[in-house]
Design an enzyme around this catalytic site. Structure first.
Site, mmCIF file in Angstrom:
data_model
loop_
_atom_site.group_PDB
_atom_site.id
_atom_site.type_symbol
_atom_site.label_atom_id
_atom_site.label_comp_id
_atom_site.label_asym_id
_atom_site.label_seq_id
_atom_site.Cartn_x
_atom_site.Cartn_y
_atom_site.Cartn_z
ATOM 1 N N HIS A 128 0.830 -1.200 0.000
ATOM 2 C CA HIS A 128 0.000 0.000 0.000
ATOM 3 C C HIS A 128 0.868 1.255 0.000
ATOM 4 O O HIS A 128 1.956 1.275 0.591
ATOM 5 C CB HIS A 128 -0.907 -0.006 1.235
ATOM 6 C CG HIS A 128 -1.967 1.039 1.227
ATOM 7 N ND1 HIS A 128 -1.848 2.225 1.914
ATOM 8 C CD2 HIS A 128 -3.177 1.088 0.591
ATOM 9 C CE1 HIS A 128 -2.936 2.955 1.720
ATOM 10 N NE2 HIS A 128 -3.758 2.290 0.931
ATOM 11 N N SER A 329 -9.522 -14.003 -1.447
ATOM 12 C CA SER A 329 -9.732 -12.565 -1.585
ATOM 13 C C SER A 329 -11.050 -12.262 -2.292
ATOM 14 O O SER A 329 -11.478 -12.983 -3.190
ATOM 15 C CB SER A 329 -8.579 -11.937 -2.368
ATOM 16 O OG SER A 329 -8.823 -10.560 -2.621
#
Length: 554
Positions: A128, A329
């Site tokens: 991130h 996911s």
């Protein structure tokens, strides 16, 4: 007393109308929200009565302070739930409710820096963006590790890099669900490298912003938590759980936290958090969620999200969008569609890829509409201009101008304005008209070379033939000259815009959302931060009502 004091103050009617309009806009946008990991379904109305008090969870949540208007008791109960979810041994971890995942990552790496001065942080190129920012804030040395095609950290690269720097403490920031692809870094593999290289001084932080509320509720979860050897973890609260305010939780080994705690006399407690004064409402929201939905509720919600992700994959792949996801996911990765689609559905993009995230609020109807938009907006245009091959849009340039010819003026104009706005490129002059059943657009921009690159990347040019046809500037100029400008001007609106990149794109998006076909656009004046644009449409009255506040002359 409080109501008497407040009764003297109220909003003006104009401000009240502005808020009403904003509420209507947000309601519409919330129905087109597929690309970011925030749960849009929650109801905390039973807690609204507490909003009249200045809650502040200052200091350590486990210690009393002189500030009594807090929700520490709920925060501590909530932390116990997260300790169970992350399989932390009872009494072994400490934590607090943060403002979001970035603060949790900041705390974990701050703790690592304090414990291991001079250490190097290793993180993957798919980590991130907050990690890079936090490293700059903390002035930490770092090395970015390559990612594999699926988004996970390349352990061969990590092993070789750690071997070279084995005399320096190793701080690894592992992604438990990367931003774009949802990949989980191999925690067991990282621990194995520590052992193989005999690295005794190491710290492992887990960025589990989304994954931390997905992996506890599925059977196929890879190693990711305290049982697997992590030292700290950051999890977002506004993502899978849902909150009107961004929030999260950070947990770390209590023995490590105790080594850096500082006492602050005037608040009467230890300063163990990063932010000092902290939001007292988000712990109450998250506590309420777990005491209504419950852990058992999330055991149903998360698998349903994965089923919705699979439905999206099936539908997208019927359009050959190469959609896929990791088995653990709810992030569906697929080929990047046109800017019109990504803007409308708020899809996050990176290079040639985009993703949708199957959060609890996502339903089949939304996925179906997304797929329908991709199909309708990116299918070959209808045959139009007689001197152009069927389905072909061409792009060319003179010394100063960029000229485009296509079959659907409204679609082409929207694509152009949105694509250039996304790149921060200002349109300095534009003429767009319909002629002979097609459209011609000429424009000047602030960065012509970059604009050509953007248009080549994002416009559906030469789709049918797979190559560009040499552009005939003379023919297009003749067509522009022959266009009936007098007719255009008779029913055109003169509209005022802010003179900044994206202003025309927003206007075109608004017209498209209201199914208004734009016949022509012409920039007539720029100056003092504003621009005047002449816009014509066969739906003149509807356009006039839509743009009422911006119309200067009609």
């Amino acid at each position: 007393m409080k109501s008497q004091w407040l009764s003297k103050y109220s909003l003006s009617s104009a401000d009240a109308e502005r808020l009403d309009q904003f509420f209507d806009d947000i309601q519409k946008e919330s129905k087109l929200f597929l690309g970011y990991p925030c749960n849009g379904i929650f109801d905390y109305s039973p807690l609204y009565r507490f909003l009249q008090y200045p809650f502040n969870n200052v200091g350590d949540p486990f210690l009393a302070s002189n500030y009594h208007l807090n929700t520490h008791v709920f925060e501590c109960e909530l932390l116990e739930i997260f300790q169970d979810l992350t399989q932390a041994p009872p009494g072994s971890t400490w934590g607090y409710i943060t403002n979001g995942g970035t603060e949790g990552n900041h705390y974990g790496l701050f703790l690592a820096r304090e414990l291991m001065p001079g250490g190097i942080v290793y993180y993957s190129q798919d980590a991130h963006y907050s990690i890079d920012k936090v490293l700059r804030c903390l002035n930490l040395d770092s090395i970015m590790i390559r990612s594999q095609p699926d988004g996970s950290m390349d352990l061969d690269d990590l092993r070789e890099t750690l071997r070279i720097h084995r005399d320096v403490p190793a701080i690894v920031c592992a992604a438990i669900g990367t931003t774009m692809k949802g990949a989980v870094d191999d925690i067991a593999g990282i621990q194995g490298i520590f052992q193989d290289l005999a690295l005794k001084r190491h710290y492992l932080h887990a960025d589990a912003a989304l994954g931390g509320m997905v992996l506890p509720f599925i059977d196929t979860a890879p190693p990711w938590n305290f049982e697997d050897g992590i030292d700290s973890i950051a999890i977002s609260g506004h993502k899978m759980i849902g909150s009107p305010i961004p929030c999260g939780v950070v947990l770390a080994k209590k023995g490590n936290v105790d080594r850096i705690a500082q006492s602050v006399e005037y608040i009467g407690t230890l300063d163990t958090t990063l932010s000092g004064s902290r939001n007292g409402f988000t712990p109450l929201f998250l506590w309420y969620a777990f005491h209504t939905i419950g852990v058992d509720g999330f055991k149903q919600i998360v698998p349903n999200c994965l089923k919705m992700a699979d439905y999206a994959i099936t539908q997208l792949n019927q359009l050959d969008r190469n959609a896929w996801r990791h088995p653990y996911s709810n992030i569906v990765v697929f080929d990047r569609p046109s800017p019109v689609v990504t803007q409308r559905w708020q899809l996050a993009c990176n290079g040639s890829l985009t993703h949708l995230i199957a959060m609890p609020h996502v339903v089949k109807e939304q996925v179906d509409q997304l797929v329908a938009d991709i199909q309708s907006l990116e299918s070959p245009p209808e045959p139009s201009l007689t001197d152009l091959p069927v389905c072909e849009t061409t792009l060319g340039e003179t010394n100063e101008e960029i000229t485009l010819v296509g079959s659907s003026e409204e679609y082409l104009l929207t694509q152009i304005s949105v694509a250039l706005a996304s790149a921060g490129i200002s349109i300095e002059d534009i003429t767009a008209v319909q002629a002979a059943g097609g459209s011609i657009i000429q424009l000047k921009v602030s960065d012509r070379a970059r604009a050509l690159q953007i248009l080549n990347e994002h416009l559906d040019i030469g789709r049918c033939h797979g190559q560009y046809r040499p552009f005939n500037t003379e023919a297009a100029t003749q067509m522009l000259t022959q266009a009936d400008y007098q007719t255009v001007s008779q029913d055109a609106l003169l509209v005022k815009l802010n003179d900044k990149p994206g202003a025309l794109a927003e206007l075109m998006k608004k017209c498209r959302e209201h199914a208004i076909a734009i016949r022509s656009v012409r920039l007539v004046w720029r100056g003092q931060g504003s621009a005047l644009v002449e816009i014509a449409s066969d739906q003149h009255q509807i356009l006039q009502r839509l743009l009422e506040e911006q119309v200067v002359m009609q």
